[in-house]
Design a protein around this motif. Structure first.
Motif, PDB file in Angstrom:
ATOM      1  N   ILE A 127      -9.485 -33.135  48.090  1.00 44.91           N
ATOM      2  CA  ILE A 127      -8.873 -32.735  46.830  1.00 44.91           C
ATOM      3  C   ILE A 127      -7.803 -33.746  46.410  1.00 44.91           C
ATOM      4  CG2 ILE A 127      -7.541 -30.940  45.692  1.00 44.91           C
ATOM      5  CD1 ILE A 127      -8.852 -28.959  47.613  1.00 44.91           C
ATOM      6  N   TYR A 128      -6.944 -34.132  47.336  1.00 41.48           N
ATOM      7  CA  TYR A 128      -5.885 -35.085  47.031  1.00 41.48           C
ATOM      8  C   TYR A 128      -5.444 -35.789  48.309  1.00 41.48           C
ATOM      9  CZ  TYR A 128      -3.006 -31.170  48.615  1.00 41.48           C
ATOM     10  OH  TYR A 128      -2.482 -30.145  49.339  1.00 41.48           O
ATOM     11  N   VAL A 129      -4.643 -36.855  48.132  1.00 39.13           N
ATOM     12  CA  VAL A 129      -4.130 -37.651  49.242  1.00 39.13           C
ATOM     13  C   VAL A 129      -2.614 -37.671  49.147  1.00 39.13           C
ATOM     14  CG1 VAL A 129      -4.124 -39.958  50.285  1.00 39.13           C
ATOM     15  CG2 VAL A 129      -6.186 -39.094  49.180  1.00 39.13           C
ATOM     16  N   PHE A 130      -1.933 -37.588  50.291  1.00 38.36           N
ATOM     17  CA  PHE A 130      -0.482 -37.698  50.314  1.00 38.36           C
ATOM     18  C   PHE A 130      -0.073 -39.166  50.340  1.00 38.36           C
ATOM     19  CE2 PHE A 130      -0.493 -33.350  52.123  1.00 38.36           C
ATOM     20  CZ  PHE A 130       0.402 -32.776  51.239  1.00 38.36           C
ATOM     21  N   ARG A 190      -0.530 -36.596  45.908  1.00 44.01           N
ATOM     22  CA  ARG A 190       0.675 -35.758  45.919  1.00 44.01           C
ATOM     23  C   ARG A 190       1.733 -36.472  46.734  1.00 44.01           C
ATOM     24  NH1 ARG A 190       0.178 -30.142  44.305  1.00 44.01           N
ATOM     25  NH2 ARG A 190      -2.008 -29.618  44.059  1.00 44.01           N
ATOM     26  N   ASN A 191       2.992 -36.263  46.362  1.00 40.21           N
ATOM     27  CA  ASN A 191       4.124 -36.798  47.095  1.00 40.21           C
ATOM     28  C   ASN A 191       4.653 -35.701  47.998  1.00 40.21           C
ATOM     29  OD1 ASN A 191       6.490 -37.995  47.969  1.00 40.21           O
ATOM     30  ND2 ASN A 191       6.850 -38.996  46.003  1.00 40.21           N
ATOM     31  N   LYS A 250       0.751 -33.396  36.570  1.00 39.61           N
ATOM     32  CA  LYS A 250       0.916 -32.005  36.160  1.00 39.61           C
ATOM     33  C   LYS A 250       1.323 -31.171  37.360  1.00 39.61           C
ATOM     34  CE  LYS A 250      -4.024 -31.088  36.560  1.00 39.61           C
ATOM     35  NZ  LYS A 250      -5.220 -30.633  35.890  1.00 39.61           N
ATOM     36  N   ILE A 251       2.072 -30.131  37.068  1.00 41.81           N
ATOM     37  CA  ILE A 251       2.504 -29.226  38.129  1.00 41.81           C
ATOM     38  C   ILE A 251       1.350 -28.281  38.420  1.00 41.81           C
ATOM     39  CG2 ILE A 251       4.117 -27.415  38.758  1.00 41.81           C
ATOM     40  CD1 ILE A 251       6.198 -28.875  37.066  1.00 41.81           C
ATOM     41  N   LEU A 252       0.862 -28.361  39.623  1.00 46.06           N
ATOM     42  CA  LEU A 252      -0.273 -27.558  40.045  1.00 46.06           C
ATOM     43  C   LEU A 252       0.001 -27.102  41.470  1.00 46.06           C
ATOM     44  CD1 LEU A 252      -3.125 -26.548  39.265  1.00 46.06           C
ATOM     45  CD2 LEU A 252      -4.008 -28.602  40.339  1.00 46.06           C
ATOM     46  N   THR A 255       3.580 -31.178  42.318  1.00 42.80           N
ATOM     47  CA  THR A 255       3.055 -32.020  41.248  1.00 42.80           C
ATOM     48  C   THR A 255       1.836 -32.802  41.731  1.00 42.80           C
ATOM     49  OG1 THR A 255       5.311 -32.279  40.441  1.00 42.80           O
ATOM     50  CG2 THR A 255       3.664 -33.769  39.553  1.00 42.80           C
ATOM     51  N   LEU A 256       0.764 -32.741  40.950  1.00 44.26           N
ATOM     52  CA  LEU A 256      -0.463 -33.475  41.238  1.00 44.26           C
ATOM     53  C   LEU A 256      -0.534 -34.689  40.303  1.00 44.26           C
ATOM     54  CD1 LEU A 256      -3.162 -33.378  42.876  1.00 44.26           C
ATOM     55  CD2 LEU A 256      -4.155 -32.332  40.848  1.00 44.26           C
ATOM     56  N   HIS A 257      -0.607 -35.883  40.885  1.00 38.53           N
ATOM     57  CA  HIS A 257      -0.655 -37.131  40.126  1.00 38.53           C
ATOM     58  C   HIS A 257      -2.073 -37.677  40.182  1.00 38.53           C
ATOM     59  CE1 HIS A 257       3.728 -37.066  40.257  1.00 38.53           C
ATOM     60  NE2 HIS A 257       3.631 -36.881  41.566  1.00 38.53           N
ATOM     61  N   THR A 258      -2.629 -38.012  39.032  1.00 39.68           N
ATOM     62  CA  THR A 258      -3.969 -38.575  38.967  1.00 39.68           C
ATOM     63  C   THR A 258      -3.872 -40.059  38.620  1.00 39.68           C
ATOM     64  OG1 THR A 258      -4.782 -36.448  38.181  1.00 39.68           O
ATOM     65  CG2 THR A 258      -6.249 -38.326  37.946  1.00 39.68           C
TER      66      THR A 258
END
Length: 96
Positions: free
Chosen positions: A2-5, A39-40, A68-70, A46-49
């Protein structure tokens, strides 16, 4: 995935090097123009694309597309996790 830190997530440009480059570009085979979510760890809501702008042999340059805040919240408050499990225990539990 889904995302990477990444500690630099949220900046206008992001440079991937080392393990994150190897995983995202070599293993996951992202190419120029693909969107990747980050994500940080300090601001996990907050999700950064980012969009892959430039690929080089050992690094990649990504450009921020949107933030966006997700916030991800579990539906239930109970979480069960196995931290250290013996291989024999897993073999016994999986069939049931």
């Amino acid at each position: 995935m889904i995302y990477v830190f990444d500690s630099d997530a949220g900046k206008d440009t992001l440079t991937l090097k080392g393990e994150s480059f190897k995983y995202l570009i070599k293993v996951r085979r992202h190419t120029q123009g693909d969107l990747i979510a980050f994500r940080n760890e300090s601001d996990i809501k907050t999700l950064h694309t980012y969009k892959v702008v430039d690929l080089q042999p050992k690094k990649a340059l990504l450009e921020l597309q949107n933030s966006k805040i997700l916030e991800i919240k579990p539906k239930k408050d109970l979480h069960i996790g196995w931290c250290m499990v013996d291989a024999k225990s897993v073999e016994k539990v999986l069939p049931s």
